[in-house]
Design a protein around this motif. Structure first.
Motif, PDB file in Angstrom:
ATOM      1  N   GLU A 156       0.796  -1.188   0.050  1.00  0.00           N
ATOM      2  CA  GLU A 156       0.008  -0.077  -0.037  1.00  0.00           C
ATOM      3  C   GLU A 156       0.891   1.260   0.153  1.00  0.00           C
ATOM      4  OE1 GLU A 156      -3.523   1.912  -0.222  1.00  0.00           O
ATOM      5  OE2 GLU A 156      -3.258  -0.006  -0.519  1.00  0.00           O
ATOM      6  N   PRO A 157       0.667   2.167  -1.011  1.00  0.00           N
ATOM      7  CA  PRO A 157       1.436   3.449  -1.199  1.00  0.00           C
ATOM      8  C   PRO A 157       1.172   4.386   0.104  1.00  0.00           C
ATOM      9  CG  PRO A 157      -0.075   3.233  -2.731  1.00  0.00           C
ATOM     10  CD  PRO A 157      -0.468   2.019  -2.068  1.00  0.00           C
ATOM     11  N   SER A 158       2.000   5.325   0.382  1.00  0.00           N
ATOM     12  CA  SER A 158       1.770   6.504   1.373  1.00  0.00           C
ATOM     13  C   SER A 158       1.078   7.881   0.433  1.00  0.00           C
ATOM     14  CB  SER A 158       3.017   6.924   1.742  1.00  0.00           C
ATOM     15  OG  SER A 158       3.916   7.365   0.667  1.00  0.00           O
ATOM     16  N   GLU A 159       0.355   8.292   1.230  1.00  0.00           N
ATOM     17  CA  GLU A 159      -0.506   9.451   0.527  1.00  0.00           C
ATOM     18  C   GLU A 159       0.089  10.664   0.551  1.00  0.00           C
ATOM     19  OE1 GLU A 159      -4.107   9.605   2.868  1.00  0.00           O
ATOM     20  OE2 GLU A 159      -4.628   7.669   2.706  1.00  0.00           O
ATOM     21  N   VAL A 160       0.037  11.502  -0.551  1.00  0.00           N
ATOM     22  CA  VAL A 160       0.471  12.804  -0.716  1.00  0.00           C
ATOM     23  C   VAL A 160      -0.281  13.787  -0.859  1.00  0.00           C
ATOM     24  CG1 VAL A 160       2.925  12.018  -1.425  1.00  0.00           C
ATOM     25  CG2 VAL A 160       0.792  12.517  -3.071  1.00  0.00           C
ATOM     26  N   ILE A 161      -0.287  15.162  -0.586  1.00  0.00           N
ATOM     27  CA  ILE A 161      -1.455  15.966  -0.707  1.00  0.00           C
ATOM     28  C   ILE A 161      -0.938  16.923  -2.024  1.00  0.00           C
ATOM     29  CG2 ILE A 161      -2.284  17.936   0.230  1.00  0.00           C
ATOM     30  CD1 ILE A 161      -2.924  15.496   1.844  1.00  0.00           C
ATOM     31  N   GLY A 162      -2.042  17.345  -2.711  1.00  0.00           N
ATOM     32  CA  GLY A 162      -1.821  18.134  -3.920  1.00  0.00           C
ATOM     33  C   GLY A 162      -2.832  18.884  -4.080  1.00  0.00           C
ATOM     34  N   HIS A 163      -2.989  19.765  -5.160  1.00  0.00           N
ATOM     35  CA  HIS A 163      -3.888  20.888  -5.429  1.00  0.00           C
ATOM     36  C   HIS A 163      -4.361  20.966  -6.576  1.00  0.00           C
ATOM     37  CE1 HIS A 163      -2.478  22.421  -1.386  1.00  0.00           C
ATOM     38  NE2 HIS A 163      -3.528  22.868  -0.960  1.00  0.00           N
ATOM     39  N   SER A 164      -5.751  21.196  -6.871  1.00  0.00           N
ATOM     40  CA  SER A 164      -6.155  21.509  -8.211  1.00  0.00           C
ATOM     41  C   SER A 164      -5.359  22.851  -8.381  1.00  0.00           C
ATOM     42  CB  SER A 164      -7.549  21.348  -8.144  1.00  0.00           C
ATOM     43  OG  SER A 164      -7.988  22.451  -7.048  1.00  0.00           O
ATOM     44  N   GLY A 165      -5.884  23.320  -9.772  1.00  0.00           N
ATOM     45  CA  GLY A 165      -5.147  24.298 -10.541  1.00  0.00           C
ATOM     46  C   GLY A 165      -5.480  25.851  -9.765  1.00  0.00           C
ATOM     47  N   GLU A 166      -4.584  26.548  -9.858  1.00  0.00           N
ATOM     48  CA  GLU A 166      -4.598  28.015  -9.299  1.00  0.00           C
ATOM     49  C   GLU A 166      -5.474  28.953 -10.483  1.00  0.00           C
ATOM     50  OE1 GLU A 166      -1.241  29.442  -7.046  1.00  0.00           O
ATOM     51  OE2 GLU A 166      -0.168  27.888  -7.926  1.00  0.00           O
ATOM     52  N   ASP A 167      -5.905  30.201  -9.664  1.00  0.00           N
ATOM     53  CA  ASP A 167      -6.552  31.265 -10.662  1.00  0.00           C
ATOM     54  C   ASP A 167      -5.789  32.592 -10.047  1.00  0.00           C
ATOM     55  OD1 ASP A 167      -7.733  32.515 -12.597  1.00  0.00           O
ATOM     56  OD2 ASP A 167      -9.705  31.755 -11.969  1.00  0.00           O
ATOM     57  N   LEU A 168      -5.995  33.585 -10.937  1.00  0.00           N
ATOM     58  CA  LEU A 168      -5.362  34.966 -10.382  1.00  0.00           C
ATOM     59  C   LEU A 168      -6.038  35.304  -9.148  1.00  0.00           C
ATOM     60  CD1 LEU A 168      -5.210  36.943 -13.861  1.00  0.00           C
ATOM     61  CD2 LEU A 168      -3.449  35.747 -12.512  1.00  0.00           C
ATOM     62  N   PRO A 169      -5.292  35.867  -8.301  1.00  0.00           N
ATOM     63  CA  PRO A 169      -5.943  36.596  -6.934  1.00  0.00           C
ATOM     64  C   PRO A 169      -7.182  37.405  -7.128  1.00  0.00           C
ATOM     65  CG  PRO A 169      -3.379  36.649  -7.066  1.00  0.00           C
ATOM     66  CD  PRO A 169      -3.900  36.354  -8.156  1.00  0.00           C
ATOM     67  N   MET A 170      -8.126  37.562  -6.256  1.00  0.00           N
ATOM     68  CA  MET A 170      -9.188  38.133  -6.533  1.00  0.00           C
ATOM     69  C   MET A 170      -9.168  39.707  -5.843  1.00  0.00           C
ATOM     70  SD  MET A 170     -11.968  35.219  -5.494  1.00  0.00           S
ATOM     71  CE  MET A 170     -13.236  36.260  -5.842  1.00  0.00           C
ATOM     72  N   VAL A 171      -8.539  40.032  -4.835  1.00  0.00           N
ATOM     73  CA  VAL A 171      -8.545  41.168  -4.185  1.00  0.00           C
ATOM     74  C   VAL A 171      -7.073  41.695  -4.192  1.00  0.00           C
ATOM     75  CG1 VAL A 171     -10.780  40.615  -3.018  1.00  0.00           C
ATOM     76  CG2 VAL A 171      -8.522  40.343  -1.881  1.00  0.00           C
ATOM     77  N   ALA A 172      -7.146  43.160  -3.856  1.00  0.00           N
ATOM     78  CA  ALA A 172      -5.812  43.861  -3.601  1.00  0.00           C
ATOM     79  C   ALA A 172      -5.468  44.274  -2.309  1.00  0.00           C
ATOM     80  CB  ALA A 172      -5.954  45.219  -4.714  1.00  0.00           C
ATOM     81  N   PRO A 173      -4.523  44.154  -1.831  1.00  0.00           N
ATOM     82  CA  PRO A 173      -4.089  44.750  -0.271  1.00  0.00           C
ATOM     83  C   PRO A 173      -4.606  45.667   0.019  1.00  0.00           C
ATOM     84  CG  PRO A 173      -2.078  43.717  -1.421  1.00  0.00           C
ATOM     85  CD  PRO A 173      -3.032  43.929  -2.672  1.00  0.00           C
ATOM     86  N   GLY A 174      -5.141  45.880   1.205  1.00  0.00           N
ATOM     87  CA  GLY A 174      -5.725  47.217   1.620  1.00  0.00           C
ATOM     88  C   GLY A 174      -4.737  47.998   2.825  1.00  0.00           C
ATOM     89  N   ASN A 175      -5.121  49.324   3.078  1.00  0.00           N
ATOM     90  CA  ASN A 175      -4.785  49.889   4.056  1.00  0.00           C
ATOM     91  C   ASN A 175      -3.104  50.237   3.790  1.00  0.00           C
ATOM     92  OD1 ASN A 175      -4.470  51.530   6.396  1.00  0.00           O
ATOM     93  ND2 ASN A 175      -4.201  49.621   7.836  1.00  0.00           N
ATOM     94  N   VAL A 176      -2.663  50.548   2.443  1.00  0.00           N
ATOM     95  CA  VAL A 176      -1.394  50.750   1.963  1.00  0.00           C
ATOM     96  C   VAL A 176      -1.043  52.148   2.752  1.00  0.00           C
ATOM     97  CG1 VAL A 176       0.143  51.235   0.153  1.00  0.00           C
ATOM     98  CG2 VAL A 176      -1.783  49.563   0.037  1.00  0.00           C
ATOM     99  N   GLN A 177       0.055  52.044   3.526  1.00  0.00           N
ATOM    100  CA  GLN A 177       0.670  53.284   4.343  1.00  0.00           C
ATOM    101  C   GLN A 177       2.000  53.502   3.943  1.00  0.00           C
ATOM    102  OE1 GLN A 177      -1.196  55.253   5.929  1.00  0.00           O
ATOM    103  NE2 GLN A 177      -2.919  54.164   5.720  1.00  0.00           N
ATOM    104  N   VAL A 178       2.627  54.752   3.787  1.00  0.00           N
ATOM    105  CA  VAL A 178       3.864  54.929   3.513  1.00  0.00           C
ATOM    106  C   VAL A 178       4.630  55.807   4.516  1.00  0.00           C
ATOM    107  CG1 VAL A 178       5.596  55.866   1.602  1.00  0.00           C
ATOM    108  CG2 VAL A 178       3.738  54.901   0.802  1.00  0.00           C
ATOM    109  N   HIS A 179       5.665  55.690   5.086  1.00  0.00           N
ATOM    110  CA  HIS A 179       6.437  56.372   6.025  1.00  0.00           C
ATOM    111  C   HIS A 179       7.733  56.589   5.664  1.00  0.00           C
ATOM    112  CE1 HIS A 179       8.289  57.827   9.747  1.00  0.00           C
ATOM    113  NE2 HIS A 179       9.077  56.823   9.733  1.00  0.00           N
ATOM    114  N   VAL A 180       7.944  57.979   5.266  1.00  0.00           N
ATOM    115  CA  VAL A 180       9.233  58.449   4.745  1.00  0.00           C
ATOM    116  C   VAL A 180      10.229  58.722   5.695  1.00  0.00           C
ATOM    117  CG1 VAL A 180      10.389  60.428   3.425  1.00  0.00           C
ATOM    118  CG2 VAL A 180       8.086  59.806   2.771  1.00  0.00           C
TER     119      VAL A 180
END
Length: 1178
Positions: A811-835
């Motif tokens: 009996e073989p050992s099991e491995v974990i795989g994933h089905s195909g990816e798609d492009l991320p849906m949202v952009a990062p929020g609360n972008v702040q810049v400190h000079v």
């Protein structure tokens, strides 16, 4: 390895010295002396009956002797036999056989007598016998029928010849019959078989007798041998013989040893002293017996004992009475042993202990003749005088016989005679002649005058002084013309007159004088001795290890006496070098090109001179890769293992370190060899683990330090049985290639891993964390399977199992795989810049929910770009920059920003498919910084007291310019910097006129821009105000006057004359009085500066643009002040200083400097002008 060969002049001289001792009493041939036999034929003289018989007898004496012969004890009158002649001035007889004579007619015992007025000498009894080589008697030889395993003796029985023949066995093709422990020839010539074998059957056993004296070979009739095996023998006689016959059903049985020769348990052997003792034991038996020899109650003599004829013959050379005793031979095989004892008695023909020697006496002297001999039995001693038994010889009152000694007293000239001593026993006799010669002679030195002896330092020197005189002279040695007599332990004086210097040194060189004196006179002789430096090998050949086909050199660098001419010889294994162009012999080296295995050995460099010889040796070891192993054998075959053994090939002088075993799968990958295992070089067997369903062949590769051998020949093939697979595919993965699929991949099993036919794969999958059943599919000959219609990026449990016609793998050992990816849906929020500062900013953002990533989160990308420069208020082409931050980070640093600028940025999340949407653009600004340096600084329009400055604004203002800062300071003629002046200029200005400056003065300027943050980088420049116009006009007028030009020419001519005078005086050894002239014509206004005074401050226009503070370069009290030279530029320029060197130089006569004071450094870069030169004379 160093070895010195002693083939030198010293040893040659030693041999000469020994010869002189033996012949020290030889009488010069110009003096009267009795006869002396110098050459005679051997006692037992076997002659060739086909050739003339020559019986030698030569003698010397004064007057020359006459010769006569006896034959068989009676006078032999050669004048009555026409076939016999005597050589002129000799006693040698020549019997003419080739012209009708018969050798048998002249058999007998011959003796020669040489006689003159002082006595008679006689030769040995010479027994003349013609050689004989008779034919074999004819005989009828019956065939030998022998049962297999029995012993056999083939008799040779050669005819009796003189001398005895040499026996050997051959076949009809004249090929020697092979001999071994089983079959061998005895000392009597018979051929012995310890046991016969079927291959011994043949009809041409032929015994040959070779008579060397007559160079003839006689042949015996061929002997036939027929060997019957028991099976064939029974078949042959079964029809004719009854069952009770002796040949019944007896098998070939093994038998214990029985001695074939000698017979019985004991025997005796008598041998004479000095001869070779040969003892023989030959045994029958099956298996073939092995012979061993011992001496009862003692050891076999070392270095004189040899075993021959497969140890059946014991050989002891040069036997003596001590070798007498019982010798036992033991024949042994697995069934038992047999032995024989040979009692050996060593007898001895007479041999000399003290042979009589010639005696030279002067009238009235005494002397003795001694004749002592030994033997077994003890020999009888008898004396003869002039060939006549002394008992019946004429009486001599000065002579008395006492056993083995004759004593002479008060001899007179008539006492001269030749005496013979005869020592005899039953095994032979000895006869020696010794004369008594009564002479009165003054000394003679027989060594040539001024003979040159050359020896090597630290070796013996033997200086010869051969002499004669009667009475016997006394010998003395002197060194040099007026040297004293030589005495002491450093010299050895020999009886024959030789002077020995045991260890000659270089100071032993010189002239040596030998003085011989007796009652009748004195004589002297000079010889010369030269002691040479020894020949040495100062760089010897060294041990070398070289790979096959390489190149090797041996050095042999020597040092030798300059008066000797050495020759260098190279040997290989104590023999000449091979005649091969690969061997290159140079002046002091030997080079071997393209080395092969046969070049292995010891190489010796031998250096020879006329006086000494030295040598040095080195070993060459040729190494190479091992030869391949051979004779591969498979044993102990099991389903999953087999034992492989082999025989190593030649290691080629480099030990085998390990063996590599490889295999070929002829079923799945024919022709492809795979690594199996490796074992140490001392191991020649290995137990190999096998896989099912593989057709194995193995080969072995030997490895040493040089490299790997060629592979051995493959072993036999071994096909293992089929079985279930032992293992499953490896590297199982599940990665979607599209958002709605799952691609399952694995590494297929190798052919030998299938363990049987019909290899397939069972691929199974199910969605993780969902209560689903496994979905399975069986595939073959692929390593990928695609599952379609899957949700986007969800985890799956995956397994792949191997199977074949015999069943499944575990009996073989099991491995974990994933089905195909798609492009991320949202952009990062609360972008702040400190000079953080004008060039660095820090950006923050919030992570996106993992579900919206729809794939493996790889990180975040920050896009940022410069919108405009705030100082110029102008936009330009937008060049976006990207920074990637791996993993689930929430901040990042933005380096390399430009000061006082406006930027925008946004952030995006990244997965395996690509980038998600961008966050809204975020604007930020960088603060001001310090500006760059002004783009240029130019100084124009110089006047007597003003300069005009122009500049360009900074290329990168990095903020709002508030002002410019100008600093300047003067530089005087000693390169010192004056007080620093600072001026602040409005930022909107681009030029400035500086007034109220000093005329004819150099200034240095430092210029930079400022913002509210601070000052930027500065640039520097230098400029000079012009001199007073009136002064310049006056100087120009003077320079153009004719009188001034004439004066300059006169001064130049004077300088040239002074230089010529200085050069002439210097060449004559004088010195130009520069110092005196300096003292006489010193300028009162210029004082010389001491060597230890401080030096002037120096001006440097290097990269350091920082202004120097006023007073930082303070001049010495003794230097020329600034006001002393304000009227001229001569002190800032080069002037006349440094125009000539110190010897008669211009500076030496007209300056106040010392002769050797170094010139001041860091002079101005201004070029001197004619005006300056002229002003220096004003």
């Amino acid at each position: 390895m160093m070895k010195e060969m002693s083939v030198s002049a010293s040893k040659a001289s030693l041999v000469l010295f020994l010869c002189q001792m033996i012949s020290a009493l030889d009488v010069p041939l110009d003096l009267s002396q009795p006869p002396t036999i110098t050459q005679q034929s051997p006692k037992d003289y076997i002659v060739d009956p086909r050739e003339n018989i020559v019986i030698q007898c030569e003698a010397k004496g004064k007057p020359p002797p006459s010769f006569s012969w006896t034959r068989n004890g009676t006078h032999f009158d050669i004048d009555k036999d026409a076939q016999v002649t005597m050589k002129p001035n000799s006693g040698t007889l020549v019997i003419n056989i080739m012209n009708g004579g018969k050798a048998e007619a002249y058999e007998g015992v011959y003796q020669c007598t040489a006689r003159n007025e002082r006595g008679a000498a006689i030769s040995n009894n010479i027994v003349i016998r013609p050689s004989r080589s008779p034919l074999w008697t004819k005989e009828k030889l019956e065939p030998n029928h022998v049962r297999e395993g029995d012993s056999l003796v083939l008799h040779c029985r050669p005819p009796v010849g003189l001398p005895p023949p040499i026996i050997f066995w051959m076949d009809n093709a004249f090929q020697r019959l092979p001999q071994s422990e089983r079959v061998s020839q005895g000392l009597n010539g018979d051929l012995y078989f310890s046991n016969v074998q079927p291959e011994d059957t043949r009809e041409d056993y032929i015994c040959y007798a070779r008579f060397n004296h007559t160079q003839t070979i006689q042949q015996k009739q061929p002997i036939s041998v027929k060997v019957f095996s028991m099976d064939s023998l029974n078949d042959t006689i079964a029809a004719n013989l009854s069952d009770t016959d002796i040949f019944g059903a007896k098998p070939v049985t093994e038998r214990q040893p029985v001695l074939l020769t000698p017979t019985g348990s004991t025997s005796t052997k008598v041998e004479l002293r000095g001869n070779v003792l040969l003892l023989e034991c030959i045994a029958a038996g099956l298996p073939t017996p092995v012979i061993r020899w011992i001496k009862e109650g003692g050891e076999l003599p070392a270095n004189r004992t040899f075993f021959e004829n497969f140890k059946k013959t014991l050989k002891i050379i040069d036997v003596s009475e001590a070798d007498s005793g019982n010798y036992k031979c033991i024949a042994r095989n697995i069934l038992g042993s047999a032995h024989h004892v040979i009692s050996v008695t060593v007898k001895a023909a007479p041999y000399w202990i003290t042979a009589p020697r010639n005696l030279v006496l002067s009238p009235g002297e005494d002397g003795t003749l001694i004749c002592r001999a030994n033997g077994n039995p003890k020999p009888n001693i008898s004396w003869l005088a002039n060939g006549v038994p002394i008992a019946i010889a004429p009486e001599d009152p000065s002579r008395k016989v006492d056993g083995d000694t004759i004593i002479f007293s008060h001899v007179q000239e008539r006492s001269s005679a030749v005496y013979q001593c005869n020592a005899s026993n039953e095994y032979g006799y000895l006869l020696a002649n010794a004369f008594v010669n009564v002479l009165a002679e003054p000394p003679r030195i027989l060594t040539p005058a001024n003979k040159l002896y050359q020896v090597i330092a630290d070796s013996p020197a033997l200086l010869d002084c051969a002499y004669f005189g009667s009475p016997k002279p006394e010998i003395e040695w002197f060194k040099g013309v007026k040297g004293s007599i030589l005495r002491g332990n450093e010299y050895v004086f020999h009886d024959n007159g030789t002077l020995e210097i045991p260890v000659a040194q270089k100071d032993s060189t010189g002239t040596y004088t030998c003085v011989a004196r007796n009652a009748l006179g004195k004589i002297q002789n000079e010889v010369q001795l030269e002691v040479k430096d020894p020949t040495m090998i100062i760089k010897q050949p060294e041990y070398k290890v070289i790979q096959r086909y390489g190149q090797v050199s041996f050095e042999c660098i020597i040092k030798h006496d300059s008066t000797l001419s050495p020759t260098i010889i190279w040997l290989k294994d104590n023999d000449e070098l091979p005649d091969d162009e690969r061997f290159l012999v140079g002046k002091d080296n030997l080079t071997i090109m393209n080395v092969t295995d046969k070049d292995d050995g010891t190489y010796t460099c031998i250096v020879n001179t006329t006086l000494d010889s030295v040598s040095a040796s080195a070993v060459l070891t040729v190494v190479a890769r091992p030869n391949p192993p051979f004779d591969l054998e498979l044993t102990g075959q099991l389903e999953r293992s087999v034992e492989l053994s082999w025989i190593p090939g030649d290691e080629n002088n480099s030990p085998i370190t390990n063996f590599v075993i490889e295999y070929e799968d002829g079923l799945h990958e024919p022709g492809v060899w795979h690594y199996q295992t490796e074992v140490p070089g001392t191991q020649t067997t290995v137990q190999l683990k096998l896989s099912p369903y593989v057709n194995y062949s193995f080969r072995v590769i030997a490895v040493n330090e040089i490299g790997r051998s060629q592979p051995s020949e493959p072993s036999e093939q071994y096909l293992t049985k089929s079985a279930n697979p032992d293992e499953n595919p490896s590297n199982v993965q599940g990665i979607g290639s599209e958002p709605d699929n799952l691609v399952i991949t694995w590494e297929s099993l190798k052919g030998f891993q299938s363990n049987g036919p019909g290899l397939q794969y069972k691929v199974s999958w199910r969605q993780k964390d969902v209560d689903d059943e496994w979905t399975s599919v069986i595939v073959a000959n692929v390593s990928k399977y695609i599952v379609s219609g899957t949700p986007t990026f969800v985890p799956y449990e995956i397994k792949v199992q191997a199977l074949n016609d015999l069943g499944y793998a575990p009996e073989p050992s099991e491995v974990i795989g994933h089905s195909g990816e798609d492009l991320p849906m949202v952009a990062p929020g609360n972008v702040q810049v400190h000079v953080i500062n004008s060039t660095l900013a820090k950006v923050h953002w919030d992570t996106v929910p993992l579900k919206t990533v729809r794939g493996h989160l790889q990180g975040y990308k920050v896009y940022y770009w410069k919108v405009q420069n705030l100082s110029r208020r102008s936009r330009r082409h937008v060049e976006k920059k990207i920074l990637t931050f791996r993993g689930n980070k929430t901040f990042g640093m933005l380096p390399g920003l430009e000061p006082y600028s406006s930027y925008k940025l946004n952030v995006r999340v990244v997965n395996g498919k690509g980038e998600g949407p961008a966050s809204p653009d975020k604007v930020f600004k960088t603060p001001e910084g310090v500006p760059s340096s002004p783009s240029f600084l130019r100084i124009t329009n110089p006047t007597l007291d003003s300069l005009t400055l122009e500049w360009g604004s900074p290329t990168h203002p990095n903020g709002v310019l508030t002002s410019y800062i100008l600093k300047f300071q003067p530089i005087n003629n000693t390169h010192e910097l004056g007080p620093l002046v600072e001026i602040r200029i409005p930022a909107n200005e681009s030029s400035l006129i500086l007034k109220n400056l000093n005329y004819s003065t150099r200034y240095k300027f430092y210029f930079n821009a400022q913002t509210s943050v601070g000052s930027g980088s500065q640039i520097t420049e230098e400029a000079i105000t012009i001199m007073d116009e009136a002064m310049a006009s006056r100087q120009v007028d003077i320079a153009t006057q004719g009188w001034f030009i004439g004066l300059m020419c006169a001064v130049a001519l004077l300088i040239l004359i002074l230089l010529i005078v200085c050069f002439i005086r210097r060449n004559k050894g004088g010195k130009y009085p520069v110092k005196e002239k300096e003292d006489a014509h010193a300028d009162p206004e210029i004082q010389p500066m001491k060597e230890d005074d401080g030096t002037f401050g120096e001006y440097s226009d290097a990269e350091d643009h920082k202004p120097l503070k006023k007073g930082s370069r303070t001049p010495s009290d003794r230097t020329v002040k600034k006001e002393d030279s304000d009227d001229s530029l001569v002190d800032y320029g080069e002037g006349v200083n440094g125009q000539f060197n110190e010897d008669g130089s211009f500076i030496g006569q007209y300056s106040g400097k010392k002769e050797k004071e170094p010139a001041e450094g860091n002079e101005s870069s201004e070029a001197p002008s004619p005006v300056n030169a002229m002003n220096s004379f004003v």
